[in-house]
Motif scaffolding. Structure first.
Motif, PDB file in Angstrom:
ATOM      1  N   GLY A  15      -7.695   3.418   3.949  1.00 41.31           N
ATOM      2  CA  GLY A  15      -8.434   3.781   2.035  1.00 41.31           C
ATOM      3  C   GLY A  15      -7.979   4.806   2.322  1.00 41.31           C
ATOM      4  N   ARG A  16      -9.302   5.685   3.221  1.00 38.77           N
ATOM      5  CA  ARG A  16     -10.181   7.188   3.087  1.00 38.77           C
ATOM      6  C   ARG A  16      -8.050   8.319   3.308  1.00 38.77           C
ATOM      7  N   GLU A  17      -8.168   7.342   4.131  1.00 38.80           N
ATOM      8  CA  GLU A  17      -6.208   8.543   5.015  1.00 38.80           C
ATOM      9  C   GLU A  17      -5.331   8.157   3.789  1.00 38.80           C
ATOM     10  N   LEU A  18      -5.168   6.990   2.938  1.00 40.34           N
ATOM     11  CA  LEU A  18      -4.111   6.649   1.770  1.00 40.34           C
ATOM     12  C   LEU A  18      -4.556   8.186   0.509  1.00 40.34           C
TER      13      LEU A  18
ATOM     14  N   GLY B 208     -17.707  -9.528  -4.135  1.00 38.06           N
ATOM     15  CA  GLY B 208     -18.360 -10.097  -2.826  1.00 38.06           C
ATOM     16  C   GLY B 208     -19.322 -10.469  -1.852  1.00 38.06           C
ATOM     17  N   VAL B 209     -20.696  -8.596  -2.632  1.00 38.40           N
ATOM     18  CA  VAL B 209     -21.276  -8.659  -1.572  1.00 38.40           C
ATOM     19  C   VAL B 209     -22.652  -9.665  -1.993  1.00 38.40           C
ATOM     20  N   GLU B 210     -23.404 -10.020  -1.237  1.00 37.65           N
ATOM     21  CA  GLU B 210     -24.102 -11.627  -2.190  1.00 37.65           C
ATOM     22  C   GLU B 210     -25.325 -11.387  -0.800  1.00 37.65           C
ATOM     23  N   THR B 211     -25.370 -11.175   0.306  1.00 40.02           N
ATOM     24  CA  THR B 211     -26.386 -10.974   1.226  1.00 40.02           C
ATOM     25  C   THR B 211     -26.489  -8.850   1.494  1.00 40.02           C
ATOM     26  N   ALA B 212     -28.164  -9.938   1.864  1.00 45.73           N
ATOM     27  CA  ALA B 212     -28.953  -8.404   2.246  1.00 45.73           C
ATOM     28  C   ALA B 212     -28.503  -7.998   3.306  1.00 45.73           C
ATOM     29  N   ASN B 213     -27.779  -8.896   4.718  1.00 46.20           N
ATOM     30  CA  ASN B 213     -27.289  -8.494   5.437  1.00 46.20           C
ATOM     31  C   ASN B 213     -25.783  -8.119   5.679  1.00 46.20           C
ATOM     32  N   GLN B 214     -25.288  -8.081   4.384  1.00 48.09           N
ATOM     33  CA  GLN B 214     -23.576  -7.932   4.287  1.00 48.09           C
ATOM     34  C   GLN B 214     -23.815  -6.051   3.711  1.00 48.09           C
ATOM     35  N   ALA B 215     -25.224  -6.460   2.512  1.00 46.69           N
ATOM     36  CA  ALA B 215     -25.529  -5.118   2.402  1.00 46.69           C
ATOM     37  C   ALA B 215     -25.411  -4.175   3.351  1.00 46.69           C
ATOM     38  N   ALA B 216     -26.608  -3.884   4.653  1.00 52.21           N
ATOM     39  CA  ALA B 216     -26.705  -3.341   5.162  1.00 52.21           C
ATOM     40  C   ALA B 216     -25.750  -3.235   6.187  1.00 52.21           C
ATOM     41  N   PHE B 217     -24.669  -3.773   6.007  1.00 54.64           N
ATOM     42  CA  PHE B 217     -23.097  -3.284   6.999  1.00 54.64           C
ATOM     43  C   PHE B 217     -22.569  -2.562   6.457  1.00 54.64           C
ATOM     44  N   LEU B 218     -22.390  -2.561   4.302  1.00 54.65           N
ATOM     45  CA  LEU B 218     -21.258  -2.177   4.303  1.00 54.65           C
ATOM     46  C   LEU B 218     -21.789  -0.613   4.137  1.00 54.65           C
ATOM     47  N   ASP B 219     -23.105  -0.706   4.206  1.00 55.56           N
ATOM     48  CA  ASP B 219     -23.957   0.980   4.696  1.00 55.56           C
ATOM     49  C   ASP B 219     -23.336   1.885   5.590  1.00 55.56           C
ATOM     50  N   ALA B 220     -23.204   1.251   6.431  1.00 55.15           N
ATOM     51  CA  ALA B 220     -23.176   1.871   7.635  1.00 55.15           C
ATOM     52  C   ALA B 220     -21.454   1.706   7.457  1.00 55.15           C
ATOM     53  N   ALA B 221     -20.678   0.980   7.032  1.00 56.75           N
ATOM     54  CA  ALA B 221     -19.166   1.173   7.557  1.00 56.75           C
ATOM     55  C   ALA B 221     -18.864   2.039   5.946  1.00 56.75           C
ATOM     56  N   ASP B 222     -19.368   2.911   5.246  1.00 54.04           N
ATOM     57  CA  ASP B 222     -19.301   3.967   4.794  1.00 54.04           C
ATOM     58  C   ASP B 222     -17.790   3.193   3.831  1.00 54.04           C
ATOM     59  N   GLY B 223     -17.736   2.380   3.253  1.00 50.71           N
ATOM     60  CA  GLY B 223     -16.371   2.484   2.168  1.00 50.71           C
ATOM     61  C   GLY B 223     -17.581   3.477   0.823  1.00 50.71           C
ATOM     62  N   ASP B 224     -16.539   3.377  -0.379  1.00 51.40           N
ATOM     63  CA  ASP B 224     -17.380   3.552  -1.560  1.00 51.40           C
ATOM     64  C   ASP B 224     -18.192   3.185  -2.509  1.00 51.40           C
TER      65      ASP B 224
ATOM     66  N   LEU C 207       0.508  -0.778   0.216  1.00 46.68           N
ATOM     67  CA  LEU C 207       0.253   0.299   0.297  1.00 46.68           C
ATOM     68  C   LEU C 207       0.896   1.593  -0.358  1.00 46.68           C
ATOM     69  N   TRP C 208       1.643   1.166   0.796  1.00 46.35           N
ATOM     70  CA  TRP C 208       2.464   2.742   1.034  1.00 46.35           C
ATOM     71  C   TRP C 208       3.662   2.476  -0.729  1.00 46.35           C
ATOM     72  N   ARG C 209       4.071   1.364  -1.361  1.00 44.01           N
ATOM     73  CA  ARG C 209       4.444   1.373  -2.064  1.00 44.01           C
ATOM     74  C   ARG C 209       4.754   1.927  -3.589  1.00 44.01           C
ATOM     75  N   PHE C 210       2.491   1.835  -3.658  1.00 43.04           N
ATOM     76  CA  PHE C 210       2.450   2.602  -4.787  1.00 43.04           C
ATOM     77  C   PHE C 210       0.961   3.361  -4.392  1.00 43.04           C
ATOM     78  N   PRO C 211       0.753   4.927  -5.137  1.00 44.26           N
ATOM     79  CA  PRO C 211      -0.153   5.327  -4.943  1.00 44.26           C
ATOM     80  C   PRO C 211      -1.079   4.376  -6.033  1.00 44.26           C
ATOM     81  N   PHE C 212      -1.411   3.065  -4.970  1.00 41.96           N
ATOM     82  CA  PHE C 212      -2.680   3.304  -6.186  1.00 41.96           C
ATOM     83  C   PHE C 212      -4.372   3.955  -6.147  1.00 41.96           C
ATOM     84  N   ASP C 213      -4.721   4.440  -6.901  1.00 40.78           N
ATOM     85  CA  ASP C 213      -6.254   4.473  -7.220  1.00 40.78           C
ATOM     86  C   ASP C 213      -7.391   4.195  -5.992  1.00 40.78           C
ATOM     87  N   LYS C 214      -7.454   2.908  -6.091  1.00 39.09           N
ATOM     88  CA  LYS C 214      -8.595   2.011  -5.675  1.00 39.09           C
ATOM     89  C   LYS C 214      -7.808   0.811  -4.799  1.00 39.09           C
TER      90      LYS C 214
END
Ligand code: C2E
Ligand code: MG
Ligand code: MG
Ligand code: MG
Length: 290
Positions: free
Chosen positions: A224-227, A235-251, A188-195
């Motif tokens: 990721g946000r800091e960087l 690999g989001v397959e279930t409503a459960n996982q989707a709900a978690f991600l709604d709260a987790a604040d990813g992109d 992560l610190w060796r290359f400025p990945f975009d994503k």
């Protein structure tokens, strides 16, 4: 089969061995034939911006049509193509085809292409990418190149240079399957990945009994946000996982819950317009913000 496999072949076969070898030989010859005629298909899986469920682009995923009409998945034939040194040719076709198709989409949509480490060996990948973009008339910022940790193992000097050249062209560089290997963090610190794309094993863990997984996913998103790297969860397959991600604040999110890979011909206008039909019916958990 013994003759076809060449001189160094063991001549005593137990029946299963013969079958396995036979299957490999058949796959190799089908693969050579497919490469000769560019007989592959790309399927496209949607990526959505998490909070608004807005379509942001697609990942191109290769399939190889078999004689019986089925499609052979990449994990079956890509390693063989790498062994046979056919991946360069296939990879170039994938880039050309993906850029050509993406140029027909609305201009805010991106296309992601997976690259094999072997495509970096000759040192010509940036020329190949530039030519594919030019030929298709696709703006560089609409192309994302997905690489994995395996590319960065070993001597990485020339790899880093090539990645930097691609990035300087305006193409986005994505670290795929993040966290699946042993040393993802050290790159992560060796290359400025975009994503970075969090490996789907994390989502599997989330629905299992591993209660710590959610904490790790949130930490990677924060990192990721800091960087200043965008974070996609795959690999989001279930409503459960989707709900978690709604709260987790990813992109971004990607997974069967939101949309499976489909042929380019099935990407209708309504899908390309934005809020995809591929979304599951709205529920308290997956409310659409339309
Ligand atoms: P990847 O780049 O990590 O791509 C995501 C894979 O996960 C795809 O499998 C996709 O269909 C699958 N997937 C997406 N969402 C879900 C989900 O919710 N659950 C599950 N269980 N799976 C999901 P696919 O298409 O079989 O591709 C497998 C791998 O093959 C890719 O993993 C990539 O590493 C490689 N690959 C695919 N296309 C190409 C290509 O054009 N060139 C190269 N070099 N490799 C490719
Ligand atoms: Mg990928
Ligand atoms: Mg991959
Ligand atoms: Mg992946």
């Amino acid at each position: 089969a013994a003759k076809a496999a060449g001189r160094n072949c063991i001549r005593f076969f137990v029946p299963e061995m013969d079958t396995e070898l036979q299957a490999r030989i058949e796959l190799e010859s089908a693969l050579r034939e497919a490469v000769l005629h560019n007989r592959f298909e790309l399927h496209y899986q949607p990526l959505f911006e998490i909070s608004q469920r807005r379509l942001v682009g697609f990942e191109a995923l290769i399939r190889m049509p078999a004689a019986d009409g089925t499609l052979i998945p990449p994990l079956t034939f890509i390693p063989v193509a790498e062994d046979l040194r056919l991946i360069d040719k296939i990879g170039t076709w994938v880039l050309q085809e993906a850029c050509r198709i993406a140029a027909t989409w609305p201009a805010h949509l991106t296309v992601a292409v997976n690259l094999s480490p072997q495509q970096f060996v000759a040192g010509t990948i940036s020329d190949i990418v530039a030519a594919a973009l030019k030929e298709a008339g696709l703006a560089p910022h609409r192309l994302e190149l997905e690489i994995t940790e395996s590319l960065l193992l070993g001597n990485t000097e020339t790899i880093m240079t090539q990645l930097a050249t691609l990035k300087a062209m305006g193409v986005a560089i994505v670290m795929d399957d993040f966290g699946a290997g042993y040393s993802s963090f050290s790159y992560l610190w060796r290359f400025p990945f975009d994503k970075i794309k969090i490996d789907r094993s994390f989502m599997q863990g989330l629905d299992g009994s591993h209660c710590q997984v959610g904490t790790v996913v949130k930490a990677i998103i924060a990192l990721g946000r800091e960087l200043r790297m965008r974070v996609t969860v795959e690999g989001v397959e279930t409503a459960n996982q989707a709900a978690f991600l709604d709260a987790a604040d990813g992109d971004q999110v990607q997974g069967f819950f939101f949309g499976r890979p489909i042929p380019a011909s099935e990407l209708g206008a309504s899908i390309l317009a934005g809020f995809a039909r591929t979304m599951p019916p709205a529920s308290p958990v997956t409310k659409l913000h339309v």
